[in-house]
Design a protein around this motif. Structure first.
Motif, short mmCIF file in Angstrom:
data_model
loop_
_atom_site.label_atom_id
_atom_site.label_comp_id
_atom_site.label_asym_id
_atom_site.label_seq_id
_atom_site.Cartn_x
_atom_site.Cartn_y
_atom_site.Cartn_z
N GLU A 179 23.15 -13.34 104.77
CA GLU A 179 22.55 -12.38 103.48
C GLU A 179 22.38 -11.09 103.83
O GLU A 179 22.14 -10.44 102.62
CB GLU A 179 21.57 -13.26 102.87
CG GLU A 179 21.93 -14.59 102.29
CD GLU A 179 20.89 -15.65 102.06
OE1 GLU A 179 19.82 -15.21 101.68
OE2 GLU A 179 21.17 -16.94 101.90
N LEU B 142 37.60 -15.12 96.17
CA LEU B 142 36.56 -14.69 95.47
C LEU B 142 37.19 -13.38 94.83
O LEU B 142 37.01 -13.11 93.89
CB LEU B 142 35.32 -14.57 96.14
CG LEU B 142 34.34 -15.80 96.15
CD1 LEU B 142 33.23 -15.18 97.13
CD2 LEU B 142 33.97 -16.22 94.83
N GLU C 78 31.42 -18.11 92.89
CA GLU C 78 30.95 -18.95 94.08
C GLU C 78 32.19 -19.75 94.21
O GLU C 78 33.15 -20.04 93.31
CB GLU C 78 29.91 -19.78 93.87
CG GLU C 78 29.78 -20.71 92.48
CD GLU C 78 28.57 -21.18 92.35
OE1 GLU C 78 27.48 -20.51 92.26
OE2 GLU C 78 28.59 -22.40 92.45
N THR C 79 32.54 -20.06 95.55
CA THR C 79 33.75 -20.81 95.83
C THR C 79 33.54 -21.72 97.17
O THR C 79 32.47 -21.72 97.85
CB THR C 79 34.93 -19.94 95.98
OG1 THR C 79 36.31 -20.76 96.37
CG2 THR C 79 34.72 -19.13 97.42
N PHE D 71 30.76 -22.68 101.79
CA PHE D 71 30.53 -22.50 100.39
C PHE D 71 30.08 -21.13 100.49
O PHE D 71 29.21 -20.84 101.08
CB PHE D 71 29.34 -23.49 99.88
CG PHE D 71 28.79 -23.04 98.49
CD1 PHE D 71 29.28 -23.25 97.29
CD2 PHE D 71 27.32 -22.08 98.49
CE1 PHE D 71 28.58 -22.73 96.31
CE2 PHE D 71 26.96 -21.78 97.38
CZ PHE D 71 27.43 -21.95 96.11
N ILE D 72 30.73 -20.28 99.56
CA ILE D 72 30.28 -18.95 99.74
C ILE D 72 30.13 -18.37 98.33
O ILE D 72 30.72 -18.69 97.33
CB ILE D 72 31.59 -18.02 100.15
CG1 ILE D 72 32.12 -18.41 101.42
CG2 ILE D 72 31.37 -16.67 100.04
CD1 ILE D 72 33.12 -18.01 102.14
N LYS D 73 29.01 -17.61 97.97
CA LYS D 73 28.56 -17.32 96.59
C LYS D 73 28.15 -15.62 96.66
O LYS D 73 27.61 -15.14 97.62
CB LYS D 73 27.19 -17.92 96.18
CG LYS D 73 26.75 -17.38 94.80
CD LYS D 73 25.53 -18.32 94.44
CE LYS D 73 25.40 -18.02 92.98
NZ LYS D 73 23.73 -18.42 92.60
N SER D 74 28.82 -15.17 95.64
CA SER D 74 28.89 -13.58 95.83
C SER D 74 28.21 -13.06 94.53
O SER D 74 28.45 -13.84 93.45
CB SER D 74 30.17 -12.98 95.73
OG SER D 74 30.05 -11.59 95.51
N ASN D 75 27.44 -12.01 94.53
CA ASN D 75 26.88 -11.71 93.37
C ASN D 75 27.51 -10.20 92.87
O ASN D 75 26.61 -9.60 92.07
CB ASN D 75 25.21 -11.40 93.46
CG ASN D 75 24.93 -10.75 94.77
OD1 ASN D 75 25.84 -10.00 95.38
ND2 ASN D 75 23.47 -10.54 94.82
N PRO E 114 27.09 -11.34 100.79
CA PRO E 114 26.94 -12.50 100.12
C PRO E 114 25.52 -12.76 99.81
O PRO E 114 24.73 -12.48 100.30
CB PRO E 114 27.72 -13.43 101.39
CG PRO E 114 27.21 -12.82 102.56
CD PRO E 114 27.43 -11.32 102.27
N GLU E 115 25.54 -13.67 98.57
CA GLU E 115 24.23 -13.99 98.16
C GLU E 115 23.93 -15.41 99.10
O GLU E 115 22.92 -15.57 99.33
CB GLU E 115 24.54 -14.33 96.90
CG GLU E 115 23.08 -15.04 96.17
CD GLU E 115 22.67 -14.73 94.87
OE1 GLU E 115 22.71 -13.40 94.60
OE2 GLU E 115 22.07 -15.38 94.08
N ARG E 116 24.83 -16.24 99.01
CA ARG E 116 24.68 -17.41 100.05
C ARG E 116 25.79 -17.98 100.57
O ARG E 116 26.94 -17.87 100.09
CB ARG E 116 24.30 -18.35 99.02
CG ARG E 116 23.83 -19.97 99.60
CD ARG E 116 22.49 -19.83 100.15
NE ARG E 116 22.24 -21.32 100.88
CZ ARG E 116 22.17 -21.72 101.94
NH1 ARG E 116 22.62 -20.66 102.79
NH2 ARG E 116 21.85 -22.85 102.31
#
Lengths: 400, 163
Positions: free
Chosen positions: A54, A87, A297-298, A312-316, A321-323
């Motif tokens: 992060e 993403l 997220e994906t 697991f990848i989350k973008s804001n 990356p956010e998470r």
């Protein structure tokens, strides 16, 4: 008189132990020679990578995530890259996808040969250890020739690959595969016919299909128990869409089956690499990926040499990356060793452990076990505000 | 009488140094590495590189070891273990830090569970760079350490002749 019946004898193993190349602590309760209870304490290699992602940009993370595990570094990078490309709404060019699969298969060969050596070493069969590691050097040389490094190749970039496979590499690879194929045939013969070795493997650590499914075992360990599960076949990614992999399945579920599944997977890798080299798509290697990735997220799944690797990848919408959450195959398989060890003599335990091909540096991820507090809320779950407040109070205390 | 004891000690030390240089036993400890350096250390023992031709043996117990080969940054969990492994080794003992992480923390600098690099916990004699270093580099590191021992032997002899 001393009453030995009621006493438990506990054998600790690790974190520094000759049978373990990496730190992990095991405790085996024994009755005579037989294990009656097994426990594990992991986390010696927990570095906090998920949190560290992060604080780094998407590109920097590629190199950080590659260093989760030195043995399957390419698969970690591929899983991350495929997720980020999803993403961003970009597909890497076909040649890049094929080269990703190609290096992935080369990595599988190096990982399986490495495992064969280590597992043979645990059985006291050091000749096989030395032979398989000698042959592994041929594939390491080629990995070095293509990517410039023996381990942690960093072939991936966001949107493609860095290195091209040229005709001279292809020729060298084909020659190496011919050599490795004859050697692997020999190893399969040894593993299936050597009487001494069979006594350590045949009928040891039998895991039925039901048990394998109940314990959530993945990868070659599951395929040796008859669970038909391979991400390359079930949900093809990268180059495996155009170059389908075959599923290797065996139903015995003992250590011998795990040996033979992995060795047969080597043949499958040889076949795949030959197919990839013969029909390598032409074209560019990289597509441009923006510095900021679209919010969303994906998930991304990859078949690592040890089993299914899940990201697991989350973008804001930012450049970081956010998470990122990672679920590695070794942690899924670890519980099966502890359950299988019960009822086996202590001498079989290193073999059982080697049978799942454990990788502690992959293993030591943070897992949150939910514990219900008295008032019904989750005691371990903090809201963002609580965490923020805790941070302020913590540092205020430190200052004083 | 005193002179005799001194001679005896000198002889003993000479034998010790001779044994150390010709047959150092190594132990390997991973304090949070990604495995990359560990497999390269193992590769040095296998037929292609064959570290054992220098008389070096990788073995299990810290109580029998002369050289501690460390890999990886030091995690909070492994710090006490690393210190304990080091303290269990008999004197004289030497430490080789293998890999960028062992030298500086490498890619893991700033992770919450990382204490730092090896020489923040135990003293280090030889640093081997690389992520991961090639087996040749690791062998070179070990040979450098042996040369250092040899030099110290020469120096002692020179000091003795000067006396």
């Amino acid at each position: 008189m001393h009453n030995t019946q009621a006493e438990k004898f506990i054998v600790p193993m690790g974190p520094q132990h000759p049978a373990l190349k990496e730190p992990g602590h095991f405790e085996f309760t024994l009755d005579g020679e037989t294990v009656t209870h097994a426990g594990v304490r992991l986390g010696y290699v927990h570095r906090g990578i998920e949190k560290a992602t992060e604080a780094r940009t998407w590109v920097q993370n590629l190199y950080l995530l590659e260093r989760i595990c030195g043995i399957c570094s390419h698969t970690h990078a591929t899983a991350f890259v495929l997720g980020v490309e999803k993403l961003a709404g970009i597909t890497a060019p076909p040649r890049a996808q094929a080269i990703r699969a190609l290096i992935g298969e080369m990595e599988r060969i190096h990982s399986h040969l490495l495992w064969l050596g280590v597992a043979a070493h645990e059985a006291g069969f050091d000749t096989l250890f030395m032979f398989s590691w000698r042959d592994r050097e041929t594939i390491m040389d080629l990995l070095e020739e293509i990517t410039g490094n023996r381990v942690n190749y960093s072939a991936n970039v966001l949107g493609g690959v860095k290195y091209d496979v040229q005709e001279k590499h292809a020729d060298a690879l084909r020659r190496a595969l011919d050599f490795l194929e004859t050697r692997t045939e020999h190893y399969l013969e040894v593993v299936k016919n050597d009487e001494m070795f069979l006594r350590r493997t045949r009928g040891v650590g039998v895991m039925s299909r039901e048990l394998a499914e109940a314990w959530g075992v993945v990868g070659p360990t599951a395929r040796a128990s008859g669970v038909a599960r391979d991400v390359r076949v079930d949900a093809p990614y990268a180059g495996y869409v155009d170059f389908p992999a075959r599923l290797i399945l065996q139903t015995e579920g003992d250590l011998e089956a795990r040996f033979s599944v992995r060795i047969q997977e080597l043949f499958e890798s040889y076949r795949l690499i030959r197919a990839l080299l013969d029909h390598l798509p032409t074209g560019e290697l990289v597509k441009t990926v923006p510095r900021r990735i679209k919010a969303g997220e994906t998930v991304s799944r990859i078949e690592a040499p040890r089993g299914e690797l899940f990201y697991f990848i989350k973008s804001n919408g930012g450049d970081k990356p956010e998470r990122v959450h990672i679920r590695t195959p070794s942690i899924c398989n670890m519980s099966s060793v502890l359950s299988l060890a019960v009822g086996h003599p202590l001498a079989d335990v290193p073999m059982l452990l080697a049978g799942i091909d454990p990788c502690f540096s992959c293993n030591d991820r943070m897992v949150l076990l939910k514990q219900t507090a008295r008032n019904g809320a989750h005691a371990d779950e903090w809201t963002w505000e609580q965490l923020h407040q805790h941070g302020i109070e913590y540092y205020r205390k430190q200052k004083r | 009488m005193i002179k005799l004891e001194q001679a005896w000690h000198d002889a003993l030390r000479q034998i010790k140094t001779w044994a150390q240089i010709n047959s150092p036993w190594a132990i390997h400890f991973n304090s949070g590495s990604c495995n990359g350096c560990d497999i390269e250390i193992l590769a040095t023992l296998t037929p292609r590189y064959d570290l054992e031709r220098f008389g070096i043996k990788l073995q299990g117990s810290p109580r029998h070891a002369d050289i501690l080969i460390c890999t990886g940054p030091v995690t909070r969990q492994a710090r006490e273990r690393l210190r304990r492994v080091y303290e269990q080794m008999p004197e004289p003992k030497f430490v080789i830090a293998v890999g960028s992480c062992a030298i500086s923390g490498g890619a893991f600098q700033g992770c919450y569970n990382i204490v730092g690099h090896i020489d923040q916990v135990i003293p280090v004699d030889v640093y081997v760079l690389g992520c991961p270093p090639r087996p040749e580099a690791i062998i070179d590191g070990v040979v450098k350490l042996l040369q250092k021992l040899e030099l110290s032997k020469d120096e002692r002899q020179r000091a003795k002749t000067n006396e």
